[in-house]
Design a protein around this motif. Structure first.
Motif, PDB file in Angstrom:
ATOM      1  N   LEU A  41       8.691   6.152  -6.216  1.00  0.00           N
ATOM      2  CA  LEU A  41       8.651   4.981  -5.343  1.00  0.00           C
ATOM      3  C   LEU A  41      10.023   4.322  -5.279  1.00  0.00           C
ATOM      4  CD1 LEU A  41       5.285   3.526  -6.668  1.00  0.00           C
ATOM      5  CD2 LEU A  41       5.643   5.002  -4.685  1.00  0.00           C
ATOM      6  N   GLY A  42      10.538   4.182  -4.061  1.00  0.00           N
ATOM      7  CA  GLY A  42      11.847   3.558  -3.858  1.00  0.00           C
ATOM      8  C   GLY A  42      11.717   2.303  -3.020  1.00  0.00           C
ATOM      9  N   ALA A  43      12.025   2.427  -1.705  1.00  0.00           N
ATOM     10  CA  ALA A  43      12.008   1.259  -0.818  1.00  0.00           C
ATOM     11  C   ALA A  43      10.661   0.535  -0.854  1.00  0.00           C
ATOM     12  CB  ALA A  43      12.333   1.698   0.608  1.00  0.00           C
ATOM     13  N   SER A  44       9.563   1.267  -0.964  1.00  0.00           N
ATOM     14  CA  SER A  44       8.243   0.615  -0.904  1.00  0.00           C
ATOM     15  C   SER A  44       8.098  -0.412  -2.023  1.00  0.00           C
ATOM     16  CB  SER A  44       7.117   1.652  -0.974  1.00  0.00           C
ATOM     17  OG  SER A  44       7.156   2.361  -2.201  1.00  0.00           O
ATOM     18  N   ILE A  45       8.431  -0.037  -3.264  1.00  0.00           N
ATOM     19  CA  ILE A  45       8.237  -1.040  -4.320  1.00  0.00           C
ATOM     20  C   ILE A  45       9.385  -2.034  -4.357  1.00  0.00           C
ATOM     21  CG2 ILE A  45       6.915   0.597  -5.730  1.00  0.00           C
ATOM     22  CD1 ILE A  45       9.088  -0.145  -7.903  1.00  0.00           C
ATOM     23  N   ASP A  46      10.570  -1.631  -3.894  1.00  0.00           N
ATOM     24  CA  ASP A  46      11.656  -2.609  -3.843  1.00  0.00           C
ATOM     25  C   ASP A  46      11.292  -3.742  -2.886  1.00  0.00           C
ATOM     26  OD1 ASP A  46      14.274  -3.455  -4.674  1.00  0.00           O
ATOM     27  OD2 ASP A  46      14.915  -3.019  -2.623  1.00  0.00           O
ATOM     28  N   ARG A  60       8.942  -5.412 -13.734  1.00  0.00           N
ATOM     29  CA  ARG A  60       8.790  -4.180 -14.503  1.00  0.00           C
ATOM     30  C   ARG A  60       7.310  -3.814 -14.705  1.00  0.00           C
ATOM     31  NH1 ARG A  60      13.424  -2.161 -16.648  1.00  0.00           N
ATOM     32  NH2 ARG A  60      14.801  -3.870 -16.091  1.00  0.00           N
ATOM     33  N   VAL A  61       6.529  -4.787 -15.148  1.00  0.00           N
ATOM     34  CA  VAL A  61       5.119  -4.470 -15.430  1.00  0.00           C
ATOM     35  C   VAL A  61       4.341  -4.242 -14.132  1.00  0.00           C
ATOM     36  CG1 VAL A  61       4.245  -6.847 -15.601  1.00  0.00           C
ATOM     37  CG2 VAL A  61       3.153  -5.049 -16.938  1.00  0.00           C
ATOM     38  N   LEU A  62       4.704  -4.984 -13.079  1.00  0.00           N
ATOM     39  CA  LEU A  62       4.032  -4.761 -11.798  1.00  0.00           C
ATOM     40  C   LEU A  62       4.453  -3.409 -11.212  1.00  0.00           C
ATOM     41  CD1 LEU A  62       2.076  -5.832  -9.699  1.00  0.00           C
ATOM     42  CD2 LEU A  62       3.939  -7.090  -8.639  1.00  0.00           C
ATOM     43  N   GLY A  63       5.710  -3.029 -11.430  1.00  0.00           N
ATOM     44  CA  GLY A  63       6.183  -1.708 -10.980  1.00  0.00           C
ATOM     45  C   GLY A  63       5.409  -0.590 -11.658  1.00  0.00           C
ATOM     46  N   GLU A  64       5.136  -0.742 -12.955  1.00  0.00           N
ATOM     47  CA  GLU A  64       4.326   0.260 -13.673  1.00  0.00           C
ATOM     48  C   GLU A  64       2.918   0.317 -13.094  1.00  0.00           C
ATOM     49  OE1 GLU A  64       4.064  -0.199 -17.873  1.00  0.00           O
ATOM     50  OE2 GLU A  64       6.156   0.360 -18.208  1.00  0.00           O
ATOM     51  N   ALA A  65       2.365  -0.871 -12.823  1.00  0.00           N
ATOM     52  CA  ALA A  65       1.011  -0.931 -12.259  1.00  0.00           C
ATOM     53  C   ALA A  65       0.977  -0.262 -10.883  1.00  0.00           C
ATOM     54  CB  ALA A  65       0.551  -2.383 -12.155  1.00  0.00           C
ATOM     55  N   LEU A  66       2.047  -0.430 -10.101  1.00  0.00           N
ATOM     56  CA  LEU A  66       2.113   0.201  -8.778  1.00  0.00           C
ATOM     57  C   LEU A  66       2.164   1.720  -8.910  1.00  0.00           C
ATOM     58  CD1 LEU A  66       4.511  -2.391  -7.189  1.00  0.00           C
ATOM     59  CD2 LEU A  66       2.557  -1.461  -5.956  1.00  0.00           C
ATOM     60  N   ALA A  67       2.990   2.213  -9.845  1.00  0.00           N
ATOM     61  CA  ALA A  67       3.100   3.666 -10.023  1.00  0.00           C
ATOM     62  C   ALA A  67       1.772   4.251 -10.496  1.00  0.00           C
ATOM     63  CB  ALA A  67       4.224   3.999 -11.009  1.00  0.00           C
ATOM     64  N   LEU A  68       1.119   3.545 -11.424  1.00  0.00           N
ATOM     65  CA  LEU A  68      -0.175   4.007 -11.942  1.00  0.00           C
ATOM     66  C   LEU A  68      -1.219   4.040 -10.818  1.00  0.00           C
ATOM     67  CD1 LEU A  68      -2.018   4.809 -14.304  1.00  0.00           C
ATOM     68  CD2 LEU A  68      -2.244   2.379 -14.878  1.00  0.00           C
ATOM     69  N   THR A  69      -1.215   2.991  -9.995  1.00  0.00           N
ATOM     70  CA  THR A  69      -2.163   2.913  -8.880  1.00  0.00           C
ATOM     71  C   THR A  69      -1.966   4.070  -7.907  1.00  0.00           C
ATOM     72  OG1 THR A  69      -2.275   0.515  -9.041  1.00  0.00           O
ATOM     73  CG2 THR A  69      -2.904   1.481  -6.927  1.00  0.00           C
ATOM     74  N   ASP A 274       4.715   0.428   1.911  1.00  0.00           N
ATOM     75  CA  ASP A 274       4.432  -0.978   1.661  1.00  0.00           C
ATOM     76  C   ASP A 274       3.740  -1.528   2.906  1.00  0.00           C
ATOM     77  OD1 ASP A 274       4.691  -3.800   1.422  1.00  0.00           O
ATOM     78  OD2 ASP A 274       6.777  -3.715   2.095  1.00  0.00           O
ATOM     79  N   ALA A 275       2.420  -1.759   2.832  1.00  0.00           N
ATOM     80  CA  ALA A 275       1.694  -2.259   3.996  1.00  0.00           C
ATOM     81  C   ALA A 275       0.465  -3.021   3.535  1.00  0.00           C
ATOM     82  CB  ALA A 275       1.276  -1.113   4.911  1.00  0.00           C
ATOM     83  N   CYS A 276       0.362  -4.264   3.972  1.00  0.00           N
ATOM     84  CA  CYS A 276      -0.765  -5.103   3.588  1.00  0.00           C
ATOM     85  C   CYS A 276      -1.914  -4.888   4.563  1.00  0.00           C
ATOM     86  CB  CYS A 276      -0.335  -6.564   3.609  1.00  0.00           C
ATOM     87  SG  CYS A 276      -1.511  -7.657   2.792  1.00  0.00           S
ATOM     88  N   ARG A 277      -3.135  -5.196   4.112  1.00  0.00           N
ATOM     89  CA  ARG A 277      -4.275  -5.053   5.011  1.00  0.00           C
ATOM     90  C   ARG A 277      -4.693  -6.390   5.620  1.00  0.00           C
ATOM     91  NH1 ARG A 277      -8.705  -4.958   0.304  1.00  0.00           N
ATOM     92  NH2 ARG A 277      -7.769  -3.013  -0.346  1.00  0.00           N
ATOM     93  N   CYS A 278      -3.932  -7.463   5.352  1.00  0.00           N
ATOM     94  CA  CYS A 278      -4.338  -8.772   5.870  1.00  0.00           C
ATOM     95  C   CYS A 278      -4.154  -8.839   7.392  1.00  0.00           C
ATOM     96  CB  CYS A 278      -3.557  -9.892   5.188  1.00  0.00           C
ATOM     97  SG  CYS A 278      -1.812  -9.963   5.610  1.00  0.00           S
ATOM     98  N   SER A 279      -4.899  -9.750   8.052  1.00  0.00           N
ATOM     99  CA  SER A 279      -4.827  -9.880   9.512  1.00  0.00           C
ATOM    100  C   SER A 279      -5.252 -11.295   9.892  1.00  0.00           C
ATOM    101  CB  SER A 279      -5.776  -8.890  10.174  1.00  0.00           C
ATOM    102  OG  SER A 279      -7.116  -9.211   9.812  1.00  0.00           O
ATOM    103  N   ASP A 280      -4.907 -11.704  11.113  1.00  0.00           N
ATOM    104  CA  ASP A 280      -5.332 -13.025  11.608  1.00  0.00           C
ATOM    105  C   ASP A 280      -6.854 -13.148  11.530  1.00  0.00           C
ATOM    106  OD1 ASP A 280      -2.697 -13.321  12.144  1.00  0.00           O
ATOM    107  OD2 ASP A 280      -2.883 -13.466  14.336  1.00  0.00           O
TER     108      ASP A 280
END
Ligand SMILES: [Zn+2]
Length: 325
Positions: A41-46, A60-69, A274-280
């Motif tokens: 993971l590069g640009a997406s987690i940055d 750091r800990v959120l980055g680990e959680a992202l990689a694990l996910t 990197d893409a959220c699912r939120c919407s109006d």
């Protein structure tokens, strides 16, 4: 045969040095009955970490959680959802990471900046639990697995989860680093997951058919681990953190370094973004769920109801009249 490093399998070809940032590469080591995935993971987690300007220890800990996910979620069906969530008593008391198959990733962490200053660097989570929720779409049941957090970190907690849930023998490695890029400092994360999947037969039955009155866990401990799995784990243990986050070391090259002796086959890489699912509409539906009185309390000085998405920080403002008020 040339002396060039080759990947094995029916489509044997030279190892590619092309970078595969923001993607997951599935692979198999047939000789050892192992399958796995490498996440880079590069640009997406940055973008995810940078958007919130998290302090280093939180990133750091959120980055680990992202990689694990990404490692766990990327095997889901097309409309599946995977969520990793922590709740704990440390300086970082909540993490939520969502992976919406096939490729969408979002995350946030809640933390106490003051407590973070005193928190042990190795354990900002403290005591609590780590939960995985799998939603395979309309017709499938939701599944949740939980494991205790006791200062052991996410990598070890994931191992405990797989041991406790009696699933497939699994090994996970995670790494996060902030490195210098052409455009400044950038966060990167990497992960490797190995799973032992012997084709039916002996090696599995050996455990199941073990006779005796002993409680199950002691039977399992009495059966020695399969040699192929022991070897696969030993090879995975040789990966250095810096190899997992190295932007010029391709995932294929990394796998070749680890498994060139037994031979490794790679499959099509899966992109991650990197893409959220939120919407109006989603936020409006959420606001409609509140009572009229609660909504009145939300109206700001500008006469509007402002809502910021915790995940992607998108700000939306709604006129209270839209809710018939
Ligand atoms: Zn959002």
């Amino acid at each position: 045969m040339s002396g060039e490093p080759h990947l094995s399998g029916p489509r044997s070809r030279p190892v590619s040095d092309l970078g595969q940032d923001d993607s997951v590469l599935p692979f198999a080591v047939e000789e050892l009955d192992v399958r796995g995935r490498v996440a880079r993971l590069g640009a997406s987690i940055d973008q995810i970490l940078g958007r919130h300007s998290y302090p280093g220890a939180v990133a750091r800990v959120l980055g680990e959680a992202l990689a694990l996910t990404v490692l766990l979620g990327s095997s889901l069906k097309i409309d599946g959802r995977f969520q990793l969530q922590t709740r704990s008593d440390g300086a970082v008391d909540m993490i939520v990471v969502d992976f919406d198959a096939p490729d969408r990733l979002r995350a946030f962490a809640r933390f106490d900046a003051e407590r973070l200053l005193d928190a042990p660097r190795a354990d900002v989570l403290g005591r609590g639990h780590l939960a995985f929720t799998v939603d395979q779409g309309r017709d499938a049941a939701r599944y949740q697995g939980v494991v205790a957090l006791e200062g052991q970190g996410l990598e070890e907690a994931a191992h405990q989860y797989f041991r406790q849930s009696e699933q497939i023998p699994t090994r996970i490695r995670l790494a996060v680093a902030q490195i210098v890029t052409a455009s400044g400092l950038g966060w990167r994360a990497g992960g490797l997951m190995l799973q032992f999947l012997p084709a039916g037969g002996e090696r599995r039955r050996q455990v199941d058919l073990c006779p005796g009155e002993e409680p199950q866990h002691s039977i399992r401990e009495a059966v020695p681990e399969d040699g192929a799995w022991v070897e696969a784990k030993a090879l995975a243990a040789t990966i250095e953190d810096h190899e997992l986050v190295d932007p010029v070391l391709s995932s294929e090259r990394l796998l070749y370094r680890l498994f060139h002796e037994p031979g490794v086959t790679v499959f099509a890489p899966q992109p991650v973004r990197d893409a959220c699912r939120c919407s109006d509409d989603g936020v409006k539906t959420m606001l409609r769920g509140f009572s009229a009185e609660d909504r009145r309390d939300m109206v700001g000085d500008d006469g509007m109801i402002g809502v910021t998405c915790e995940f992607c920080s998108t700000f939306r403002a709604f006129d209270p009249k839209e809710f018939g008020e």
